[in-house]
Design an enzyme around this catalytic site. Structure first.
Site, PDB file in Angstrom:
ATOM      1  N   HIS A  65      33.424  79.629 147.882  1.00 57.48           N
ATOM      2  CA  HIS A  65      32.954  80.755 147.077  1.00 57.48           C
ATOM      3  C   HIS A  65      33.454  80.709 145.634  1.00 57.48           C
ATOM      4  CE1 HIS A  65      36.941  81.690 148.464  1.00 57.48           C
ATOM      5  NE2 HIS A  65      37.036  82.671 147.577  1.00 57.48           N
ATOM      6  N   ASP A 110      45.090  82.922 150.744  1.00 52.89           N
ATOM      7  CA  ASP A 110      44.667  82.846 149.351  1.00 52.89           C
ATOM      8  C   ASP A 110      45.840  82.443 148.450  1.00 52.89           C
ATOM      9  OD1 ASP A 110      42.545  83.503 147.335  1.00 52.89           O
ATOM     10  OD2 ASP A 110      44.011  85.001 146.715  1.00 52.89           O
TER      11      ASP A 110
END
Length: 535
Positions: free
Chosen positions: A324, A201
Protein backbone atom coordinates in the site's frame (compact mmCIF):
# COMPACT_ATOMS: atom_id res chain seq x y z
CA UNK A 1 5.10 -30.01 3.97
CA UNK A 2 4.19 -30.28 7.64
CA UNK A 3 7.79 -29.89 8.75
CA UNK A 4 7.58 -26.15 8.12
CA UNK A 5 5.32 -23.70 9.99
CA UNK A 6 2.47 -22.13 8.05
CA UNK A 7 4.19 -18.76 7.67
CA UNK A 8 7.01 -20.40 5.74
CA UNK A 9 4.92 -22.35 3.24
CA UNK A 10 1.95 -19.98 2.82
CA UNK A 11 1.41 -17.14 0.37
CA UNK A 12 0.45 -13.97 2.27
CA UNK A 13 -2.19 -11.75 0.62
CA UNK A 14 -2.44 -8.13 1.74
CA UNK A 15 -5.88 -6.53 1.76
CA UNK A 16 -6.29 -2.77 2.09
CA UNK A 17 -9.71 -2.86 3.79
CA UNK A 18 -10.92 0.54 2.55
CA UNK A 19 -10.60 -0.70 -1.02
CA UNK A 20 -11.55 -4.37 -1.11
CA UNK A 21 -15.36 -4.57 -0.83
CA UNK A 22 -17.98 -2.12 0.41
CA UNK A 23 -20.96 -3.95 1.99
CA UNK A 24 -22.99 -0.97 3.22
CA UNK A 25 -22.71 1.38 0.23
CA UNK A 26 -20.83 4.22 1.89
CA UNK A 27 -18.04 4.08 -0.70
CA UNK A 28 -15.52 2.56 1.75
CA UNK A 29 -14.61 -1.10 2.07
CA UNK A 30 -15.31 -2.91 5.33
CA UNK A 31 -14.99 -6.19 7.22
CA UNK A 32 -18.34 -7.68 6.14
CA UNK A 33 -17.26 -6.92 2.58
CA UNK A 34 -14.05 -8.90 3.05
CA UNK A 35 -16.08 -11.76 4.54
CA UNK A 36 -18.24 -11.79 1.38
CA UNK A 37 -15.11 -12.23 -0.72
CA UNK A 38 -13.27 -14.90 1.31
CA UNK A 39 -14.09 -17.66 -1.17
CA UNK A 40 -12.41 -15.59 -3.87
CA UNK A 41 -9.32 -15.10 -1.68
CA UNK A 42 -9.22 -18.83 -0.98
CA UNK A 43 -9.39 -19.49 -4.74
CA UNK A 44 -6.04 -17.70 -5.10
CA UNK A 45 -4.39 -20.51 -3.07
CA UNK A 46 -3.15 -18.07 -0.44
CA UNK A 47 -2.64 -19.24 3.13
CA UNK A 48 -2.83 -15.99 5.07
CA UNK A 49 -4.50 -12.60 4.84
CA UNK A 50 -2.84 -9.46 6.16
CA UNK A 51 -5.24 -6.60 6.88
CA UNK A 52 -4.04 -3.00 6.91
CA UNK A 53 -5.22 -1.16 10.08
CA UNK A 54 -8.88 -1.44 11.06
CA UNK A 55 -8.72 0.24 14.51
CA UNK A 56 -10.63 3.34 15.57
CA UNK A 57 -8.79 6.31 14.13
CA UNK A 58 -9.34 9.93 13.07
CA UNK A 59 -7.85 8.74 9.76
CA UNK A 60 -5.20 11.43 9.37
CA UNK A 61 -3.00 8.64 7.98
CA UNK A 62 -5.74 6.19 7.03
CA UNK A 63 -5.69 4.13 10.19
CA UNK A 64 -1.99 4.32 11.01
CA UNK A 65 -2.98 6.91 13.62
CA UNK A 66 -4.60 4.58 16.15
CA UNK A 67 -6.95 5.97 18.81
CA UNK A 68 -7.82 2.57 20.35
CA UNK A 69 -5.78 -0.59 19.77
CA UNK A 70 -8.51 -2.92 21.05
CA UNK A 71 -11.51 -2.11 18.89
CA UNK A 72 -12.70 -1.73 15.30
CA UNK A 73 -13.37 1.55 13.52
CA UNK A 74 -17.16 1.81 12.93
CA UNK A 75 -16.37 2.55 9.28
CA UNK A 76 -15.10 -1.03 8.99
CA UNK A 77 -17.64 -2.71 11.29
CA UNK A 78 -17.67 -4.02 14.83
CA UNK A 79 -15.73 -6.49 16.95
CA UNK A 80 -18.50 -8.99 16.19
CA UNK A 81 -17.88 -8.44 12.47
CA UNK A 82 -14.19 -9.04 13.10
CA UNK A 83 -14.88 -12.26 14.99
CA UNK A 84 -17.07 -13.48 12.11
CA UNK A 85 -14.33 -12.62 9.64
CA UNK A 86 -11.69 -14.41 11.70
CA UNK A 87 -13.96 -17.44 11.98
CA UNK A 88 -14.53 -17.38 8.21
CA UNK A 89 -10.80 -17.13 7.50
CA UNK A 90 -10.02 -20.05 9.81
CA UNK A 91 -12.92 -22.13 8.46
CA UNK A 92 -11.30 -21.90 5.02
CA UNK A 93 -7.96 -23.07 6.32
CA UNK A 94 -6.33 -19.64 6.18
CA UNK A 95 -4.63 -17.43 8.78
CA UNK A 96 -5.26 -13.77 9.66
CA UNK A 97 -2.48 -11.25 10.28
CA UNK A 98 -3.27 -7.83 11.75
CA UNK A 99 -1.33 -4.63 11.19
CA UNK A 100 0.15 -3.45 14.49
CA UNK A 101 1.20 0.21 14.76
CA UNK A 102 3.33 0.47 17.91
CA UNK A 103 5.68 3.33 17.00
CA UNK A 104 3.04 6.06 17.33
CA UNK A 105 -0.57 6.59 18.28
CA UNK A 106 -3.20 9.09 17.27
CA UNK A 107 -3.10 12.40 19.10
CA UNK A 108 -6.66 11.46 20.13
CA UNK A 109 -5.54 8.28 21.91
CA UNK A 110 -6.33 8.49 25.67
CA UNK A 111 -2.64 7.93 26.44
CA UNK A 112 -1.64 11.05 24.54
CA UNK A 113 -4.52 13.11 25.87
CA UNK A 114 -3.15 12.36 29.34
CA UNK A 115 0.44 12.90 28.30
CA UNK A 116 -0.14 16.35 26.87
CA UNK A 117 -2.39 17.48 29.73
CA UNK A 118 0.54 18.55 31.93
CA UNK A 119 4.27 18.08 32.35
CA UNK A 120 3.75 16.13 35.57
CA UNK A 121 1.11 13.72 34.28
CA UNK A 122 2.11 10.08 34.92
CA UNK A 123 1.91 9.40 31.18
CA UNK A 124 4.01 12.43 30.21
CA UNK A 125 7.02 10.17 29.65
CA UNK A 126 4.99 7.73 27.54
CA UNK A 127 5.68 10.02 24.58
CA UNK A 128 8.78 11.90 23.44
CA UNK A 129 8.72 15.49 24.67
CA UNK A 130 11.59 17.98 24.49
CA UNK A 131 12.20 21.59 25.39
CA UNK A 132 12.51 24.08 22.50
CA UNK A 133 15.92 24.95 21.12
CA UNK A 134 17.45 28.18 22.50
CA UNK A 135 15.85 30.10 19.61
CA UNK A 136 12.43 28.63 20.46
CA UNK A 137 12.46 26.33 17.44
CA UNK A 138 12.39 22.51 17.30
CA UNK A 139 14.77 20.61 19.60
CA UNK A 140 16.84 19.29 16.69
CA UNK A 141 16.80 18.90 12.91
CA UNK A 142 14.87 15.64 12.66
CA UNK A 143 12.43 15.47 9.74
CA UNK A 144 9.03 13.93 9.10
CA UNK A 145 8.64 11.37 6.32
CA UNK A 146 5.59 13.38 5.28
CA UNK A 147 7.31 16.75 4.97
CA UNK A 148 8.54 19.40 7.41
CA UNK A 149 10.06 18.99 10.88
CA UNK A 150 9.40 15.92 13.02
CA UNK A 151 8.45 18.14 15.96
CA UNK A 152 5.27 20.02 16.83
CA UNK A 153 5.05 22.62 19.60
CA UNK A 154 2.42 22.17 22.27
CA UNK A 155 1.62 25.65 23.61
CA UNK A 156 -0.22 24.30 26.65
CA UNK A 157 2.88 22.66 28.15
CA UNK A 158 5.60 24.59 26.33
CA UNK A 159 7.37 21.59 24.84
CA UNK A 160 7.65 19.87 21.46
CA UNK A 161 6.54 16.30 20.81
CA UNK A 162 8.06 13.99 18.20
CA UNK A 163 6.24 12.63 15.14
CA UNK A 164 8.04 11.19 12.12
CA UNK A 165 4.78 11.13 10.17
CA UNK A 166 1.84 13.57 10.41
CA UNK A 167 1.63 15.79 13.49
CA UNK A 168 -1.41 13.81 14.65
CA UNK A 169 0.86 10.75 15.13
CA UNK A 170 2.90 11.39 18.30
CA UNK A 171 5.61 8.80 18.92
CA UNK A 172 5.66 6.53 21.94
CA UNK A 173 8.71 6.38 24.19
CA UNK A 174 9.88 2.76 24.37
CA UNK A 175 12.71 3.72 26.71
CA UNK A 176 9.90 3.76 29.29
CA UNK A 177 9.15 0.09 30.18
CA UNK A 178 5.52 0.96 31.00
CA UNK A 179 4.93 1.76 27.32
CA UNK A 180 6.15 -1.60 26.09
CA UNK A 181 4.07 -3.39 28.72
CA UNK A 182 0.99 -1.48 27.60
CA UNK A 183 1.63 -2.37 23.95
CA UNK A 184 2.13 -6.04 24.83
CA UNK A 185 -1.27 -5.92 26.51
CA UNK A 186 -2.82 -4.62 23.29
CA UNK A 187 -1.18 -7.47 21.37
CA UNK A 188 -2.44 -10.01 23.89
CA UNK A 189 -6.01 -8.76 23.34
CA UNK A 190 -5.86 -9.87 19.68
CA UNK A 191 -3.82 -13.02 20.28
CA UNK A 192 -6.40 -14.18 22.83
CA UNK A 193 -9.05 -13.52 20.21
CA UNK A 194 -7.32 -15.91 17.82
CA UNK A 195 -5.33 -13.64 15.53
CA UNK A 196 -2.44 -15.56 13.95
CA UNK A 197 0.16 -12.83 13.81
CA UNK A 198 1.10 -9.21 13.27
CA UNK A 199 2.71 -7.16 10.54
CA UNK A 200 4.48 -4.56 12.65
CA UNK A 201 4.56 -1.07 11.17
CA UNK A 202 7.93 0.77 11.01
CA UNK A 203 9.41 -1.60 13.57
CA UNK A 204 12.93 -0.29 12.96
CA UNK A 205 11.94 3.23 14.09
CA UNK A 206 10.67 2.34 17.56
CA UNK A 207 13.71 3.63 19.49
CA UNK A 208 15.41 7.00 18.94
CA UNK A 209 18.82 8.33 19.91
CA UNK A 210 18.86 8.98 23.65
CA UNK A 211 20.87 12.18 23.16
CA UNK A 212 18.57 13.56 20.42
CA UNK A 213 21.57 14.49 18.26
CA UNK A 214 21.12 16.34 14.95
CA UNK A 215 21.25 14.06 11.94
CA UNK A 216 24.00 14.77 9.37
CA UNK A 217 23.35 15.91 5.83
CA UNK A 218 23.45 13.24 3.13
CA UNK A 219 25.84 14.46 0.42
CA UNK A 220 24.23 12.06 -2.05
CA UNK A 221 20.73 13.51 -1.71
CA UNK A 222 19.12 13.89 -5.16
CA UNK A 223 17.27 17.08 -4.25
CA UNK A 224 13.78 15.58 -4.60
CA UNK A 225 12.24 14.28 -1.37
CA UNK A 226 13.36 16.57 1.51
CA UNK A 227 13.24 13.73 4.02
CA UNK A 228 16.24 12.11 2.40
CA UNK A 229 18.50 15.16 2.66
CA UNK A 230 19.54 13.80 6.07
CA UNK A 231 21.19 10.51 6.99
CA UNK A 232 18.74 9.03 9.49
CA UNK A 233 21.28 7.56 11.86
CA UNK A 234 19.58 8.74 15.07
CA UNK A 235 15.89 8.08 14.29
CA UNK A 236 16.21 4.60 12.80
CA UNK A 237 17.79 1.22 13.56
CA UNK A 238 19.00 2.07 17.06
CA UNK A 239 20.66 -0.85 18.91
CA UNK A 240 18.13 -0.81 21.75
CA UNK A 241 15.22 -1.50 19.40
CA UNK A 242 16.17 -5.17 19.40
CA UNK A 243 15.42 -5.40 23.13
CA UNK A 244 11.89 -4.17 22.43
CA UNK A 245 11.37 -6.60 19.56
CA UNK A 246 12.61 -9.55 21.61
CA UNK A 247 9.98 -8.85 24.24
CA UNK A 248 7.28 -8.68 21.56
CA UNK A 249 8.48 -12.01 20.18
CA UNK A 250 8.52 -13.56 23.65
CA UNK A 251 4.84 -12.72 23.97
CA UNK A 252 4.06 -14.33 20.61
CA UNK A 253 5.97 -17.43 21.66
CA UNK A 254 3.60 -17.88 24.60
CA UNK A 255 1.00 -18.84 21.99
CA UNK A 256 1.00 -21.69 19.48
CA UNK A 257 1.90 -21.08 15.85
CA UNK A 258 1.84 -17.25 15.82
CA UNK A 259 4.18 -15.01 13.83
CA UNK A 260 5.46 -11.47 13.38
CA UNK A 261 6.69 -9.78 10.22
CA UNK A 262 8.46 -6.46 10.62
CA UNK A 263 8.31 -3.52 8.21
CA UNK A 264 11.96 -2.56 7.74
CA UNK A 265 13.64 -0.58 4.96
CA UNK A 266 17.34 -1.27 5.52
CA UNK A 267 20.29 -2.75 3.59
CA UNK A 268 20.86 -6.48 4.04
CA UNK A 269 23.56 -6.32 6.68
CA UNK A 270 21.25 -4.33 8.97
CA UNK A 271 18.03 -6.07 7.91
CA UNK A 272 19.36 -9.49 8.91
CA UNK A 273 19.87 -8.38 12.52
CA UNK A 274 16.09 -8.22 12.90
CA UNK A 275 15.82 -12.01 12.85
CA UNK A 276 17.59 -11.83 16.22
CA UNK A 277 20.91 -13.35 17.16
CA UNK A 278 19.02 -16.38 18.49
CA UNK A 279 16.09 -16.13 16.04
CA UNK A 280 14.18 -14.43 18.83
CA UNK A 281 12.97 -11.30 17.02
CA UNK A 282 10.97 -11.07 13.76
CA UNK A 283 10.00 -14.35 12.14
CA UNK A 284 10.27 -12.39 8.88
CA UNK A 285 11.89 -8.97 8.47
CA UNK A 286 10.18 -7.74 5.30
CA UNK A 287 12.48 -7.81 2.27
CA UNK A 288 11.48 -5.01 -0.13
CA UNK A 289 14.36 -5.26 -2.59
CA UNK A 290 12.24 -6.33 -5.57
CA UNK A 291 10.12 -3.19 -5.10
CA UNK A 292 13.05 -0.81 -4.96
CA UNK A 293 15.46 -2.26 -7.54
CA UNK A 294 15.69 -1.49 -11.27
CA UNK A 295 13.82 -4.15 -13.24
CA UNK A 296 16.47 -5.96 -15.27
CA UNK A 297 17.76 -9.52 -15.09
CA UNK A 298 21.36 -8.85 -13.95
CA UNK A 299 20.23 -6.53 -11.13
CA UNK A 300 17.49 -8.87 -9.92
CA UNK A 301 19.77 -11.91 -9.99
CA UNK A 302 22.48 -10.02 -8.13
CA UNK A 303 20.14 -8.89 -5.36
CA UNK A 304 18.56 -12.36 -5.01
CA UNK A 305 21.97 -14.03 -4.80
CA UNK A 306 23.24 -11.43 -2.34
CA UNK A 307 20.15 -11.71 -0.13
CA UNK A 308 20.47 -15.49 -0.09
CA UNK A 309 24.17 -15.20 0.77
CA UNK A 310 23.52 -12.67 3.55
CA UNK A 311 20.80 -14.67 5.29
CA UNK A 312 21.94 -16.10 8.61
CA UNK A 313 22.01 -19.89 8.62
CA UNK A 314 18.50 -21.06 9.47
CA UNK A 315 16.77 -17.74 8.68
CA UNK A 316 13.73 -18.00 6.42
CA UNK A 317 13.64 -15.63 3.41
CA UNK A 318 10.71 -13.60 2.14
CA UNK A 319 9.90 -11.47 -0.91
CA UNK A 320 7.48 -8.65 -1.67
CA UNK A 321 6.51 -7.10 -5.02
CA UNK A 322 3.94 -4.55 -3.91
CA UNK A 323 2.12 -2.99 -0.98
CA UNK A 324 0.00 0.00 0.00
CA UNK A 325 3.05 2.29 0.16
CA UNK A 326 4.60 1.55 -3.25
CA UNK A 327 3.53 2.01 -6.86
CA UNK A 328 1.87 -1.10 -8.25
CA UNK A 329 4.16 -3.68 -9.78
CA UNK A 330 2.34 -3.67 -13.14
CA UNK A 331 3.00 0.08 -13.34
CA UNK A 332 6.62 -0.21 -12.26
CA UNK A 333 7.65 -3.02 -14.61
CA UNK A 334 5.05 -2.52 -17.36
CA UNK A 335 2.15 -4.73 -18.38
CA UNK A 336 4.39 -6.90 -20.57
CA UNK A 337 6.52 -7.90 -17.57
CA UNK A 338 3.74 -8.20 -14.96
CA UNK A 339 3.44 -11.98 -15.32
CA UNK A 340 7.21 -12.46 -15.23
CA UNK A 341 7.26 -10.45 -12.01
CA UNK A 342 4.61 -12.65 -10.39
CA UNK A 343 6.43 -15.81 -11.52
CA UNK A 344 9.60 -14.48 -9.91
CA UNK A 345 7.85 -13.64 -6.64
CA UNK A 346 6.08 -16.99 -6.42
CA UNK A 347 9.01 -19.22 -7.35
CA UNK A 348 11.82 -17.69 -5.28
CA UNK A 349 12.76 -19.38 -2.01
CA UNK A 350 10.84 -18.06 0.97
CA UNK A 351 7.49 -16.57 1.87
CA UNK A 352 5.89 -14.33 -0.79
CA UNK A 353 3.57 -11.46 0.06
CA UNK A 354 1.10 -10.43 -2.65
CA UNK A 355 -0.93 -7.21 -2.81
CA UNK A 356 -4.65 -7.27 -3.61
CA UNK A 357 -5.38 -6.60 -7.29
CA UNK A 358 -1.94 -7.57 -8.53
CA UNK A 359 -3.44 -10.94 -9.47
CA UNK A 360 -5.51 -9.20 -12.16
CA UNK A 361 -2.73 -6.82 -13.15
CA UNK A 362 -4.17 -3.68 -11.56
CA UNK A 363 -2.09 -0.58 -12.25
CA UNK A 364 -1.69 2.79 -10.51
CA UNK A 365 -4.76 4.96 -11.01
CA UNK A 366 -4.19 8.67 -11.73
CA UNK A 367 -5.76 10.73 -8.94
CA UNK A 368 -7.21 14.16 -9.86
CA UNK A 369 -5.72 16.88 -7.62
CA UNK A 370 -9.05 17.52 -5.92
CA UNK A 371 -9.29 13.83 -4.89
CA UNK A 372 -5.76 13.44 -3.48
CA UNK A 373 -6.02 12.23 0.12
CA UNK A 374 -2.66 10.77 1.13
CA UNK A 375 -0.86 13.01 3.67
CA UNK A 376 2.61 13.15 2.05
CA UNK A 377 1.00 14.15 -1.25
CA UNK A 378 -1.33 16.69 0.34
CA UNK A 379 1.53 18.21 2.36
CA UNK A 380 3.98 18.26 -0.56
CA UNK A 381 1.96 18.79 -3.75
CA UNK A 382 5.11 19.60 -5.72
CA UNK A 383 6.28 15.97 -5.33
CA UNK A 384 2.83 14.36 -4.97
CA UNK A 385 3.47 12.23 -8.07
CA UNK A 386 6.49 10.71 -6.29
CA UNK A 387 5.36 10.37 -2.68
CA UNK A 388 1.59 10.01 -3.09
CA UNK A 389 0.23 6.54 -2.29
CA UNK A 390 -3.38 6.96 -3.40
CA UNK A 391 -2.75 5.52 -6.91
CA UNK A 392 -1.96 2.04 -5.55
CA UNK A 393 -4.84 2.04 -3.05
CA UNK A 394 -7.82 2.28 -5.40
CA UNK A 395 -10.84 -0.03 -5.16
CA UNK A 396 -10.64 -3.65 -6.22
CA UNK A 397 -12.08 -4.32 -9.67
CA UNK A 398 -14.59 -7.16 -9.35
CA UNK A 399 -16.75 -6.88 -12.46
CA UNK A 400 -17.82 -4.52 -15.26
CA UNK A 401 -20.81 -3.03 -13.42
CA UNK A 402 -20.71 0.63 -12.39
CA UNK A 403 -18.09 1.06 -9.65
CA UNK A 404 -16.58 -2.29 -10.63
CA UNK A 405 -18.66 -4.22 -8.09
CA UNK A 406 -16.77 -2.57 -5.24
CA UNK A 407 -19.75 -0.50 -4.14
CA UNK A 408 -23.28 0.08 -5.40
CA UNK A 409 -23.89 2.05 -8.60
CA UNK A 410 -24.38 5.73 -7.85
CA UNK A 411 -22.18 5.67 -4.74
CA UNK A 412 -18.98 7.72 -4.88
CA UNK A 413 -16.07 5.45 -3.93
CA UNK A 414 -13.47 6.93 -1.60
CA UNK A 415 -10.90 6.88 -4.40
CA UNK A 416 -11.58 6.75 -8.16
CA UNK A 417 -11.78 3.40 -9.91
CA UNK A 418 -9.41 2.59 -12.77
CA UNK A 419 -10.58 3.64 -16.22
CA UNK A 420 -9.99 0.11 -17.56
CA UNK A 421 -12.11 -1.67 -14.92
CA UNK A 422 -14.64 -2.96 -17.48
CA UNK A 423 -11.89 -4.97 -19.17
CA UNK A 424 -9.61 -5.63 -16.17
CA UNK A 425 -11.69 -7.28 -13.47
CA UNK A 426 -12.16 -10.57 -11.66
CA UNK A 427 -15.35 -11.61 -13.46
CA UNK A 428 -13.96 -11.10 -16.97
CA UNK A 429 -10.64 -12.73 -16.17
CA UNK A 430 -12.30 -15.68 -14.46
CA UNK A 431 -13.93 -16.52 -17.80
CA UNK A 432 -10.72 -16.21 -19.82
CA UNK A 433 -8.55 -19.35 -19.66
CA UNK A 434 -5.30 -17.46 -20.29
CA UNK A 435 -6.02 -14.25 -18.35
CA UNK A 436 -3.71 -12.76 -15.76
CA UNK A 437 -5.98 -14.15 -13.03
CA UNK A 438 -6.00 -17.62 -14.60
CA UNK A 439 -2.21 -17.48 -14.77
CA UNK A 440 -1.94 -16.31 -11.17
CA UNK A 441 -4.17 -19.13 -9.93
CA UNK A 442 -2.22 -21.71 -11.94
CA UNK A 443 1.05 -20.32 -10.60
CA UNK A 444 -0.07 -20.31 -6.96
CA UNK A 445 -1.54 -23.81 -7.33
CA UNK A 446 1.77 -25.02 -8.75
CA UNK A 447 3.71 -23.38 -5.94
CA UNK A 448 1.53 -24.79 -3.18
CA UNK A 449 1.64 -28.33 -4.63
CA UNK A 450 5.42 -28.33 -5.09
CA UNK A 451 7.79 -29.14 -2.21
CA UNK A 452 10.62 -27.70 -4.33
CA UNK A 453 8.88 -24.32 -4.61
CA UNK A 454 7.59 -24.10 -1.04
CA UNK A 455 10.60 -25.57 0.77
CA UNK A 456 13.39 -26.32 -1.66
CA UNK A 457 16.80 -24.78 -2.08
CA UNK A 458 17.69 -22.10 -4.63
CA UNK A 459 20.60 -21.93 -7.06
CA UNK A 460 21.10 -19.41 -9.86
CA UNK A 461 22.02 -20.74 -13.29
CA UNK A 462 24.37 -19.03 -15.73
CA UNK A 463 22.73 -18.87 -19.17
CA UNK A 464 25.13 -16.58 -20.97
CA UNK A 465 22.25 -14.27 -21.89
CA UNK A 466 22.09 -10.92 -20.10
CA UNK A 467 18.30 -10.55 -20.20
CA UNK A 468 17.60 -14.01 -18.76
CA UNK A 469 17.44 -14.87 -15.06
CA UNK A 470 17.31 -18.64 -14.48
CA UNK A 471 17.48 -20.69 -11.30
CA UNK A 472 16.68 -24.11 -9.94
CA UNK A 473 14.55 -25.06 -6.96
CA UNK A 474 15.04 -28.53 -5.57
CA UNK A 475 13.69 -30.61 -2.70
CA UNK A 476 14.11 -34.36 -2.35
CA UNK A 477 13.81 -35.83 -5.82
CA UNK A 478 11.90 -32.85 -7.27
CA UNK A 479 14.02 -30.48 -9.37
CA UNK A 480 12.45 -27.46 -11.05
CA UNK A 481 13.96 -24.88 -13.39
CA UNK A 482 12.65 -21.32 -13.63
CA UNK A 483 13.60 -19.25 -16.67
CA UNK A 484 12.57 -15.57 -16.79
CA UNK A 485 13.04 -13.35 -19.84
CA UNK A 486 13.20 -9.69 -18.79
CA UNK A 487 13.33 -8.45 -22.40
CA UNK A 488 11.08 -8.41 -25.48
CA UNK A 489 13.46 -10.47 -27.64
CA UNK A 490 13.37 -14.26 -28.04
CA UNK A 491 16.39 -16.23 -26.84
CA UNK A 492 17.65 -19.74 -27.56
CA UNK A 493 19.37 -21.21 -24.53
CA UNK A 494 21.64 -24.20 -24.12
CA UNK A 495 20.96 -25.57 -20.66
CA UNK A 496 21.98 -29.15 -21.44
CA UNK A 497 24.21 -29.15 -18.36
CA UNK A 498 20.98 -29.60 -16.39
CA UNK A 499 19.82 -32.63 -18.38
CA UNK A 500 18.73 -33.66 -21.85
CA UNK A 501 15.15 -32.53 -21.68
CA UNK A 502 12.53 -31.13 -19.31
CA UNK A 503 8.77 -30.82 -18.97
CA UNK A 504 7.10 -27.41 -19.07
CA UNK A 505 4.77 -27.09 -16.07
CA UNK A 506 3.67 -23.49 -16.65
CA UNK A 507 4.51 -20.55 -18.88
CA UNK A 508 3.45 -16.94 -18.46
CA UNK A 509 1.50 -17.03 -21.73
CA UNK A 510 -0.03 -20.38 -20.74
CA UNK A 511 0.72 -21.66 -24.24
CA UNK A 512 4.07 -23.45 -24.03
CA UNK A 513 3.54 -27.05 -22.90
CA UNK A 514 5.10 -30.50 -23.16
CA UNK A 515 8.68 -31.69 -23.20
CA UNK A 516 11.50 -29.55 -24.53
CA UNK A 517 15.17 -30.16 -25.28
CA UNK A 518 17.34 -28.19 -22.89
CA UNK A 519 20.10 -27.93 -25.50
CA UNK A 520 17.81 -25.65 -27.50
CA UNK A 521 15.31 -24.05 -25.12
CA UNK A 522 13.48 -21.15 -26.76
CA UNK A 523 12.16 -18.41 -24.49
CA UNK A 524 10.08 -15.80 -26.25
CA UNK A 525 10.02 -12.13 -25.27
CA UNK A 526 8.62 -11.32 -21.82
CA UNK A 527 8.11 -15.00 -21.09
CA UNK A 528 8.68 -16.95 -17.93
CA UNK A 529 8.69 -20.75 -17.78
CA UNK A 530 8.71 -23.29 -14.95
CA UNK A 531 10.04 -26.70 -16.00
CA UNK A 532 10.48 -30.05 -14.27
CA UNK A 533 14.01 -31.35 -14.68
CA UNK A 534 14.91 -35.02 -14.89
CA UNK A 535 15.79 -36.57 -11.55
Amino acid sequence: MNSHPWWQTSIIYQIYPRSFQDSNNDGIGDLPGILQRLDYVKSLNVGAIWLSPIYPSPMHDFGYDVADYCNIHPMFGTLDDFDRLLEGVHARGMKLILDLVPNHTSDEHPWFLESRSSRDNPKRDWYIWRDPAPDGGPPNNWLSFFGGPAWTFDAHTGQYYLHQFVKQQPELNYRNPEVLQAMLDQMRFWLDRGVDGFRVDVIWLMIKDAQFRDEPLDPNWDGVNPHFRLKHIYTQDQPEVHDVIRKMRALLDEYDDRMMVGEIYLPNERLMTYYGANFDECHLPFNFQLILAPWDAPTVRRLVDQYEADLPAGAWPNWVLGNHDQHRVATRVGESQARVAQMLLLTLRGTPTCYYGDEIGMEDVPIPPEMVQDPPAVNQPEIAHIVGRDPERTPMQWDDSPNAGFTAPGVRPWLPIAADFAQRNVAVQSREPKSMLAFFRALTALRQSSPALTMGNYAAIDTGVENIFAYTRAHGDERLLVVLNFAASTHRLDLSKLGADAEILLSTGMESTGRVRLRALYVVGNEGIVLRLPT
